[in-house]
Write an enzyme that holds these catalytic residues in place. Sequence first.
Site, PDB file in Angstrom:
ATOM      1  N   ARG A  22      27.926  10.093  23.652  1.00  0.00           N
ATOM      2  CA  ARG A  22      28.115   8.747  23.395  1.00  0.00           C
ATOM      3  C   ARG A  22      26.513   8.266  22.858  1.00  0.00           C
ATOM      4  NH1 ARG A  22      28.908   4.066  26.500  1.00  0.00           N
ATOM      5  NH2 ARG A  22      28.783   5.298  28.319  1.00  0.00           N
ATOM      6  N   HIS A  38      25.415   5.744  19.967  1.00  0.00           N
ATOM      7  CA  HIS A  38      24.918   4.500  20.342  1.00  0.00           C
ATOM      8  C   HIS A  38      23.382   4.523  19.387  1.00  0.00           C
ATOM      9  CE1 HIS A  38      27.090   2.432  23.479  1.00  0.00           C
ATOM     10  NE2 HIS A  38      27.758   3.422  23.127  1.00  0.00           N
ATOM     11  N   ASN A  59      24.488  -0.969  26.465  1.00  0.00           N
ATOM     12  CA  ASN A  59      23.870   0.575  26.932  1.00  0.00           C
ATOM     13  C   ASN A  59      23.665   0.726  28.205  1.00  0.00           C
ATOM     14  OD1 ASN A  59      23.756   1.605  24.123  1.00  0.00           O
ATOM     15  ND2 ASN A  59      21.875   0.606  23.571  1.00  0.00           N
ATOM     16  N   HIS A  93      36.823   9.989  23.229  1.00  0.00           N
ATOM     17  CA  HIS A  93      37.136   9.373  24.387  1.00  0.00           C
ATOM     18  C   HIS A  93      38.037  10.295  25.171  1.00  0.00           C
ATOM     19  CE1 HIS A  93      36.627   5.120  22.730  1.00  0.00           C
ATOM     20  NE2 HIS A  93      35.359   5.528  22.903  1.00  0.00           N
TER      21      HIS A  93
END
Length: 323
Positions: free
Chosen positions: A61, A65, A93, A191
């Site tokens: 992830r 980000h 975050n 996910h």
Amino acid sequence: MAASKISAVWLLLALVIAMANGQGLKVGFYVKTCPSVESIVKKTIDDVIAVSPSLGGPLLRMHFHDCFVRGCDGSVLLNSTQDSQAEKDSIPNLSLRGYQIIDRAKSAVEKECPDVVSCADIVALVARDVTVALKGPSWNVETGRRDGRVSISNEALTNLPSPFSNITTLIQGWQRKGLTPKDLVVLSGSHTIGTSHCPAFTNRLYNFTGKGDTDPSLDSNYIAELKKKCAPNDQTTLVEMDPGSFKTFDKNYYALVRKRRGLFQSDSALLNSSKTRIYVRHQAEHFKSSFFEDFGNSMVKMGRIEVLTGSAGEIRKVCGRVN
């Protein structure tokens, strides 16, 4: 007519961004200057995931980000200073983990090839290697990124898609980065690994419209299971995004979404557009899957967003601060 014109503008914008993104990147960028970089990063990640597989999701992830804010320039790694709050301290975050693993890989690379490999490229390589370590697909990572010198907390708030987003907001947000609805639904498949803190979805369980109700798009039996794990004000409990196989990268995510058991509103939203629903249905229903190949292709596309190459930016010595 107006809607078609808006769609055409979005398509043109996406094409322009796609053409601009990724210039200067190539597979094997460090073949002469640091030929062992990929093997060094892979060994670091294999050692970490063997002991702490739960770090796989956050490390994957982190690349997402990073790329969605100022492009894939390692800005998510920079620490806040007395004068400014950095991206890593922005609310979206705060759940990221594994910065020390990026630092470990960077230190190992620096010993072999000082001042050559960017932190942004290490983040991209780590994303691929944690996916492989958790039995997911591999892909050829393009390298040649340089590191940015700016990291602003508020930019994470405005650029990162929210887990509470509807499908229109999601598609538009991804198109602004040069990514398609297919990329959205493919990369949402990440996910399948990792966990989430309760506040990212408890509104769906207890107060969906402000009237103490539940989200009707979420399976009622799943709601009951989640309520056992997350009390209304629980801020700390972690819940598996893909229950039972959250440490294995597979296509099970799509079966969950199809059964109305996607953990986030943004997961359930994938059923609300024909552009994304058809992919969810195909991956959930067919044994022969294109998901692994599609995931690698979309990760390569994401890794090209607004990159710094050539003489732009810098090669940070330490990932948490500018040189």
